[in-house]
Design a protein around this motif. Sequence first.
Motif: not given
Length: 132
Positions: A1-25
């Motif tokens: 069974m594949s794991q899924l992320l919590s729908a409640e954390d969707k916005f935070d995960i997406q925002q922090n993912f974008r922030r992580y990419m900017r910080l990596k750059d």
Amino acid sequence: MSQLLSAEDKFDIQQNFRRYMRLKDSHELANDTYKTAKANRIWIAGIILLLFALSSEFFLGAAAGLFGVYFYNLVMSWLDVNSSDESIEELDRWFATKRLKFEGRILYFNNDELLENPLDPFNEASFSTAEE
């Protein structure tokens, strides 16, 4: 069974993912700037001017200025690298609380040791629905 992320954390995960990419750059840019500052050979001109400083205060001031410029650039770029390192580590800890980790620029679950199933935080299929 594949794991899924919590729908409640969707916005935070997406925002922090974008922030992580900017910080990596910005980290890569800061690291390149630091390498350039270290490779700068302006300090050699400062040493040569110190040889002439024995006969003139002007050359002593010019040598001090060159050393000042070299060390200022070196310290400022080092501070930028450390600042971006700390921000990336902070986000790594945040993702770890969500059972996620980064390998380079790719997001995985912590228990995915073989790195076989990368996560796309912008794919709706990666998130659990409220009915489940």
